[in-house]
Design a protein around this motif. Structure first.
Motif, mmCIF file in Angstrom:
data_model
loop_
_atom_site.group_PDB
_atom_site.id
_atom_site.type_symbol
_atom_site.label_atom_id
_atom_site.label_comp_id
_atom_site.label_asym_id
_atom_site.label_seq_id
_atom_site.Cartn_x
_atom_site.Cartn_y
_atom_site.Cartn_z
ATOM 1 N N LEU A 62 149.046 11.155 67.910
ATOM 2 C CA LEU A 62 149.455 12.385 67.237
ATOM 3 C C LEU A 62 148.252 13.063 66.593
ATOM 4 N N ALA A 63 147.437 12.273 65.909
ATOM 5 C CA ALA A 63 146.251 12.819 65.243
ATOM 6 C C ALA A 63 145.283 13.401 66.268
ATOM 7 N N ALA A 64 145.076 12.710 67.377
ATOM 8 C CA ALA A 64 144.161 13.205 68.406
ATOM 9 C C ALA A 64 144.653 14.528 68.990
ATOM 10 N N PHE A 65 145.947 14.643 69.202
ATOM 11 C CA PHE A 65 146.517 15.875 69.755
ATOM 12 C C PHE A 65 146.354 17.034 68.771
ATOM 13 N N LEU A 66 146.724 16.806 67.532
ATOM 14 C CA LEU A 66 146.613 17.865 66.527
ATOM 15 C C LEU A 66 145.154 18.232 66.277
ATOM 16 N N ASP A 67 144.270 17.243 66.270
ATOM 17 C CA ASP A 67 142.841 17.518 66.120
ATOM 18 C C ASP A 67 142.338 18.380 67.277
ATOM 19 N N ALA A 68 142.769 18.058 68.498
ATOM 20 C CA ALA A 68 142.341 18.829 69.673
ATOM 21 C C ALA A 68 142.813 20.280 69.587
ATOM 22 N N LEU A 69 143.930 20.486 68.911
ATOM 23 C CA LEU A 69 144.461 21.846 68.727
ATOM 24 C C LEU A 69 143.889 22.535 67.491
ATOM 25 N N GLY A 70 143.153 21.789 66.681
ATOM 26 C CA GLY A 70 142.616 22.346 65.446
ATOM 27 C C GLY A 70 143.661 22.500 64.355
ATOM 28 N N VAL A 71 144.704 21.675 64.420
ATOM 29 C CA VAL A 71 145.783 21.724 63.426
ATOM 30 C C VAL A 71 145.474 20.691 62.334
ATOM 31 N N PRO A 72 145.326 21.134 61.080
ATOM 32 C CA PRO A 72 145.070 20.178 60.001
ATOM 33 C C PRO A 72 146.206 19.157 59.912
ATOM 34 N N ASN A 73 145.821 17.894 59.791
ATOM 35 C CA ASN A 73 146.831 16.831 59.720
ATOM 36 C C ASN A 73 146.241 15.655 58.973
ATOM 37 N N GLU A 74 147.145 14.802 58.540
ATOM 38 C CA GLU A 74 146.734 13.569 57.894
ATOM 39 C C GLU A 74 147.282 12.416 58.721
ATOM 40 N N ASN A 75 146.404 11.839 59.525
ATOM 41 C CA ASN A 75 146.787 10.730 60.395
ATOM 42 C C ASN A 75 147.989 11.084 61.273
ATOM 43 N N SER A 132 153.896 25.630 58.565
ATOM 44 C CA SER A 132 154.551 26.029 59.803
ATOM 45 C C SER A 132 153.469 26.453 60.789
ATOM 46 N N LEU A 133 153.692 26.135 62.025
ATOM 47 C CA LEU A 133 152.734 26.447 63.073
ATOM 48 C C LEU A 133 153.225 27.623 63.891
ATOM 49 N N ALA A 134 152.293 28.425 64.325
ATOM 50 C CA ALA A 134 152.619 29.487 65.264
ATOM 51 C C ALA A 134 152.825 28.846 66.635
ATOM 52 N N PRO A 135 153.562 29.504 67.511
ATOM 53 C CA PRO A 135 153.688 28.963 68.871
ATOM 54 C C PRO A 135 152.303 28.737 69.479
ATOM 55 N N GLN A 136 152.163 27.596 70.109
ATOM 56 C CA GLN A 136 150.874 27.202 70.661
ATOM 57 C C GLN A 136 150.746 27.689 72.106
#
Length: 181
Positions: free
Chosen positions: A103-116, A124-128
């Motif tokens: 999950l972290a790798a996917f969100l990181d690849a999208l540039g979405v801030p996340n914690e683990n 809320s995220l905009a449509p990707q």
């Protein structure tokens, strides 16, 4: 190359309950165990699972709560057809308990801030866009098993088509062997 899971997955109209019914038995078992393991984080999901088991088997909820964990897991994986709410809880528990690095790798690849692998509450995220999702999916496939990636991407699509709707095309491209980010 797509796994048998993805080949048989209907991408249109995918819901958490429909996805749950198509998961391999061992993945459903892992998800059900994860739901009960996350009790401290989400007691409402465990209570919902027990209530659905009770309703399906025509037991009293108190009797279900007294059952050994293995029996409740077995009932969830074999006898219960969860609604979308319980299906979402099961899918979320699976990924948060066992697949956080993915999950972290996917969100990181999208540039979405996340914690683990967890997006901050209230964010809320905009449509990707499809191409960004395809590139992120490719990166996941380099480091994680294909079936785990497919289940994760299908889970996102089933639980939030507004944000992750372009994953239907990404999964279709993956199915056809033409995923290029």
């Amino acid at each position: 190359m797509a796994t048998p899971f993805l080949v048989s997955l209907p991408l249109e109209g995918l819901t958490p309950s429909r996805l749950w019914s198509l998961l391999p038995a061992e993945v459903r078992t892992l998800a059900a165990r994860s739901l009960y393991a996350r009790d401290r984080e989400d007691p409402a999901a465990r209570q919902l699972a027990d209530a659905v088991i009770a309703r399906t088997l025509r037991f009293r909820e108190v009797a279900v709560r007294k059952l050994p964990l293995d029996r409740r897991v077995e009932y969830l994986t074999r006898a219960v057809r969860p609604d979308d709410s319980l299906g979402s809880s099961l899918l979320l528990a699976l990924h948060m308990e066992h697949r956080r690095p993915m999950l972290a790798a996917f969100l990181d690849a999208l540039g979405v801030p996340n914690e683990n692998g967890a997006i901050a509450d209230g964010k809320s995220l905009a449509p990707q866009p499809e191409e960004r999702l395809a590139a992120a999916a490719e990166r996941l496939l380099e480091d994680f098993t294909a079936e785990d990636v497919e289940v994760y991407l299908a889970s996102l699509l089933a639980m939030d088509a507004d944000t992750w709707g372009a994953l239907a095309e990404v999964l279709a491209r993956l199915r056809g062997g033409t995923l290029v980010g």
